[in-house]
Design a protein around this motif. Structure first.
Motif, PDB file in Angstrom:
ATOM      1  N   GLY A 155       0.502  -5.007   2.849  1.00  0.00           N
ATOM      2  CA  GLY A 155       1.208  -3.769   3.174  1.00  0.00           C
ATOM      3  C   GLY A 155       1.532  -3.729   4.647  1.00  0.00           C
ATOM      4  O   GLY A 155       0.965  -4.462   5.452  1.00  0.00           O
ATOM      5  N   GLY A 156       2.461  -2.860   4.986  1.00  0.00           N
ATOM      6  CA  GLY A 156       2.781  -2.627   6.377  1.00  0.00           C
ATOM      7  C   GLY A 156       3.762  -3.622   6.965  1.00  0.00           C
ATOM      8  O   GLY A 156       4.158  -4.605   6.329  1.00  0.00           O
ATOM      9  N   ALA A 157       4.153  -3.316   8.198  1.00  0.00           N
ATOM     10  CA  ALA A 157       5.082  -4.152   8.956  1.00  0.00           C
ATOM     11  C   ALA A 157       4.906  -3.779  10.420  1.00  0.00           C
ATOM     12  O   ALA A 157       5.129  -2.629  10.788  1.00  0.00           O
ATOM     13  N   LEU A 158       4.471  -4.733  11.214  1.00  0.00           N
ATOM     14  CA  LEU A 158       4.243  -4.450  12.635  1.00  0.00           C
ATOM     15  C   LEU A 158       5.371  -4.967  13.504  1.00  0.00           C
ATOM     16  O   LEU A 158       5.875  -4.249  14.360  1.00  0.00           O
ATOM     17  N   SER A 173       9.113   1.383   7.544  1.00  0.00           N
ATOM     18  CA  SER A 173       8.032   1.513   6.566  1.00  0.00           C
ATOM     19  C   SER A 173       8.138   0.508   5.424  1.00  0.00           C
ATOM     20  O   SER A 173       9.201   0.319   4.836  1.00  0.00           O
ATOM     21  N   GLU A 174       6.990  -0.097   5.100  1.00  0.00           N
ATOM     22  CA  GLU A 174       6.858  -0.991   3.951  1.00  0.00           C
ATOM     23  C   GLU A 174       6.446  -0.165   2.728  1.00  0.00           C
ATOM     24  O   GLU A 174       5.767   0.851   2.844  1.00  0.00           O
ATOM     25  N   ALA A 175       6.818  -0.633   1.543  1.00  0.00           N
ATOM     26  CA  ALA A 175       6.717   0.175   0.324  1.00  0.00           C
ATOM     27  C   ALA A 175       5.300   0.644   0.001  1.00  0.00           C
ATOM     28  O   ALA A 175       5.085   1.818  -0.312  1.00  0.00           O
ATOM     29  N   ASN A 176       4.313  -0.251   0.053  1.00  0.00           N
ATOM     30  CA  ASN A 176       2.956   0.144  -0.337  1.00  0.00           C
ATOM     31  C   ASN A 176       2.405   1.237   0.561  1.00  0.00           C
ATOM     32  O   ASN A 176       1.790   2.202   0.088  1.00  0.00           O
ATOM     33  N   ILE A 177       2.603   1.089   1.866  1.00  0.00           N
ATOM     34  CA  ILE A 177       2.111   2.090   2.817  1.00  0.00           C
ATOM     35  C   ILE A 177       2.878   3.396   2.641  1.00  0.00           C
ATOM     36  O   ILE A 177       2.313   4.494   2.698  1.00  0.00           O
ATOM     37  N   HIS A 178       4.183   3.275   2.387  1.00  0.00           N
ATOM     38  CA  HIS A 178       5.038   4.457   2.247  1.00  0.00           C
ATOM     39  C   HIS A 178       4.670   5.294   1.027  1.00  0.00           C
ATOM     40  O   HIS A 178       4.937   6.495   0.994  1.00  0.00           O
ATOM     41  N   GLN A 179       4.049   4.667   0.016  1.00  0.00           N
ATOM     42  CA  GLN A 179       3.652   5.425  -1.181  1.00  0.00           C
ATOM     43  C   GLN A 179       2.619   6.503  -0.843  1.00  0.00           C
ATOM     44  O   GLN A 179       2.593   7.558  -1.480  1.00  0.00           O
ATOM     45  N   ASP A 180       1.720   6.208   0.116  1.00  0.00           N
ATOM     46  CA  ASP A 180       0.676   7.165   0.475  1.00  0.00           C
ATOM     47  C   ASP A 180       0.262   6.940   1.924  1.00  0.00           C
ATOM     48  O   ASP A 180      -0.805   6.396   2.212  1.00  0.00           O
ATOM     49  N   PRO A 181       1.119   7.354   2.866  1.00  0.00           N
ATOM     50  CA  PRO A 181       0.809   7.098   4.277  1.00  0.00           C
ATOM     51  C   PRO A 181      -0.469   7.782   4.740  1.00  0.00           C
ATOM     52  O   PRO A 181      -1.192   7.245   5.590  1.00  0.00           O
ATOM     53  N   GLU A 182      -0.772   8.945   4.177  1.00  0.00           N
ATOM     54  CA  GLU A 182      -2.002   9.647   4.574  1.00  0.00           C
ATOM     55  C   GLU A 182      -3.235   8.822   4.214  1.00  0.00           C
ATOM     56  O   GLU A 182      -4.162   8.675   5.021  1.00  0.00           O
ATOM     57  N   ALA A 183      -3.258   8.292   2.990  1.00  0.00           N
ATOM     58  CA  ALA A 183      -4.383   7.450   2.573  1.00  0.00           C
ATOM     59  C   ALA A 183      -4.467   6.199   3.445  1.00  0.00           C
ATOM     60  O   ALA A 183      -5.554   5.798   3.867  1.00  0.00           O
ATOM     61  N   ALA A 184      -3.327   5.571   3.701  1.00  0.00           N
ATOM     62  CA  ALA A 184      -3.313   4.368   4.533  1.00  0.00           C
ATOM     63  C   ALA A 184      -3.846   4.680   5.928  1.00  0.00           C
ATOM     64  O   ALA A 184      -4.634   3.897   6.495  1.00  0.00           O
ATOM     65  N   ASN A 185      -3.453   5.805   6.482  1.00  0.00           N
ATOM     66  CA  ASN A 185      -3.924   6.179   7.811  1.00  0.00           C
ATOM     67  C   ASN A 185      -5.441   6.374   7.818  1.00  0.00           C
ATOM     68  O   ASN A 185      -6.131   5.959   8.757  1.00  0.00           O
ATOM     69  N   GLU A 186      -5.960   6.993   6.757  1.00  0.00           N
ATOM     70  CA  GLU A 186      -7.413   7.190   6.676  1.00  0.00           C
ATOM     71  C   GLU A 186      -8.149   5.855   6.642  1.00  0.00           C
ATOM     72  O   GLU A 186      -9.190   5.695   7.283  1.00  0.00           O
ATOM     73  N   VAL A 187      -7.584   4.889   5.918  1.00  0.00           N
ATOM     74  CA  VAL A 187      -8.205   3.567   5.858  1.00  0.00           C
ATOM     75  C   VAL A 187      -8.148   2.889   7.223  1.00  0.00           C
ATOM     76  O   VAL A 187      -9.149   2.350   7.716  1.00  0.00           O
ATOM     77  N   PHE A 188      -6.980   2.911   7.873  1.00  0.00           N
ATOM     78  CA  PHE A 188      -6.833   2.254   9.170  1.00  0.00           C
ATOM     79  C   PHE A 188      -7.670   2.928  10.255  1.00  0.00           C
ATOM     80  O   PHE A 188      -8.096   2.279  11.206  1.00  0.00           O
ATOM     81  N   GLN A 189      -7.888   4.221  10.123  1.00  0.00           N
ATOM     82  CA  GLN A 189      -8.675   4.949  11.126  1.00  0.00           C
ATOM     83  C   GLN A 189     -10.172   4.821  10.879  1.00  0.00           C
ATOM     84  O   GLN A 189     -10.980   5.186  11.741  1.00  0.00           O
ATOM     85  N   SER A 190     -10.548   4.320   9.708  1.00  0.00           N
ATOM     86  CA  SER A 190     -11.971   4.112   9.418  1.00  0.00           C
ATOM     87  C   SER A 190     -12.449   2.834  10.097  1.00  0.00           C
ATOM     88  O   SER A 190     -11.664   2.103  10.705  1.00  0.00           O
TER      89      SER A 190
END
Length: 319
Positions: free
Chosen positions: A156-159, A169-186
């Motif tokens: 997922g993602g694209a830097l 935005s890449e598709a997987n991250i775009h489906q649930d950016p809030e969830a992705a952010n929580e994972v990346f911030q953990s």
């Protein structure tokens, strides 16, 4: 005995099907279960696809669990028309793959993941190839798992390149950016395998012809899957001259991290337009040590594609 326990979190479309096959074919991998997600297809279609593919590949005893059916901020999910075009309405190129009688496991995918992390700890690898909704929910339910799990390698993602569903935005991250952010911030140990590297790894009809020439059921079906995928790419990404091995690269890199060149970076995911779904460095943590989150910026294409073909061709020879 296999070296690593692995759980796949799949929204089973075509490249997820390839990731599943790679996990089964790699001698260092013990695939202990699959969690279904939404994205390329609805969650129930995806879990059925996973069950049917496991059966096709002689691994029908591996359990499939149902994950969450929509993002953390919505109450339902509908498949995007572009997903149906790329993967087929049923996620598997509109092929009629024999339905197995095996049913989805009764335990929830979230509970299965948490239990497995507590059981296997550092020996467990998780590879999510769809949205990060299930993983975020598991962390919320049991925050201790971030310190226990071996590693998360996500597709997922694209830097360093544009997204594939918006300029950022890449598709997987775009489906649930809030969830992705929580994972990346953990503080969970993770590697982001984004479009930066997956779109460098390509299959063509040269490879599908090799599978077709095996004259096996699985070889024929997987050749049909990938030929459909290649045809879709001719419409959506004609400059690539093949189809990208997004999800299988994440599985391969989970098992052999040296396939990737990565940088450590404290990351965030933007959750608001116009940059919704953007995966980028977190300016508020720029001066803090980056110790848990890596981003892939390059890949040993030749080595990966050779490994991929060697493993899958061997698997298809037997099934």
């Amino acid at each position: 005995m296999a070296k690593y326990k692995m759980i796949l979190d799949l929204d089973t479309g075509i490249d997820d099907a390839l990731a599943l096959a790679y996990a089964l074919a790699d001698q260092d991998c013990d695939l202990i279960g699959i969690i279904g997600s939404y994205g390329n297809v609805l969650v129930k279609q995806g879990t059925q696809n996973s069950l049917d593919l496991l059966s096709l590949l002689g691994a029908g005893s591996i359990p499939v669990y149902e994950g969450l059916s929509h993002s953390s901020t919505t109450s339902s999910f509908a498949v995007q028309p572009v997903s149906a075009r790329i993967h087929g309405v049923n996620g598997v190129a509109n092929l009629e793959i024999t339905h197995t009688s095996t049913k989805v496991a009764s335990q929830s995918g979230i509970d299965f993941l948490i239990d497995a992390i507590h059981k296997y700890k550092k020996d467990l690898l998780l590879v999510p190839t769809g949205p990060l909704t299930n993983l975020a929910a598991a962390i919320k339910q049991d925050p201790a798992i971030t310190k226990l799990i071996g590693h998360v390698t996500l597709m997922g993602g694209a830097l360093t390149v544009p997204g594939n569903v918006s300029p950022v935005s890449e598709a997987n991250i775009h489906q649930d950016p809030e969830a992705a952010n929580e994972v990346f911030q953990s503080d969970i140990p993770l590697t982001m395998v984004g479009l930066d590297v997956t779109t460098r790894t390509l299959l063509t009809q040269h490879e599908t012809t090799i599978w077709r020439n095996l004259k096996t059921k699985s070889g024929d079906i997987y050749a049909d899957l990938v030929d459909y995928y290649i045809a879709a790419y001719k419409e959506t990404n004609p400059h690539l001259h093949g189809c990208a091995l997004h999800d299988p690269l994440a599985v391969a890199a989970a098992l052999e991290p040296k396939l990737l060149e990565t940088v450590y970076l404290n990351m965030k995911v933007d959750t608001q337009e116009p940059y919704e779904g953007r995966t980028i460095g977190d300016e508020t943590r720029l001066n803090l040590p980056a110790t848990t989150t890596q981003v892939a910026v390059n890949v040993d294409v030749e080595r990966f594609v050779a490994k991929f073909m060697e493993r899958l061709t061997s698997l298809f020879e037997k099934n």
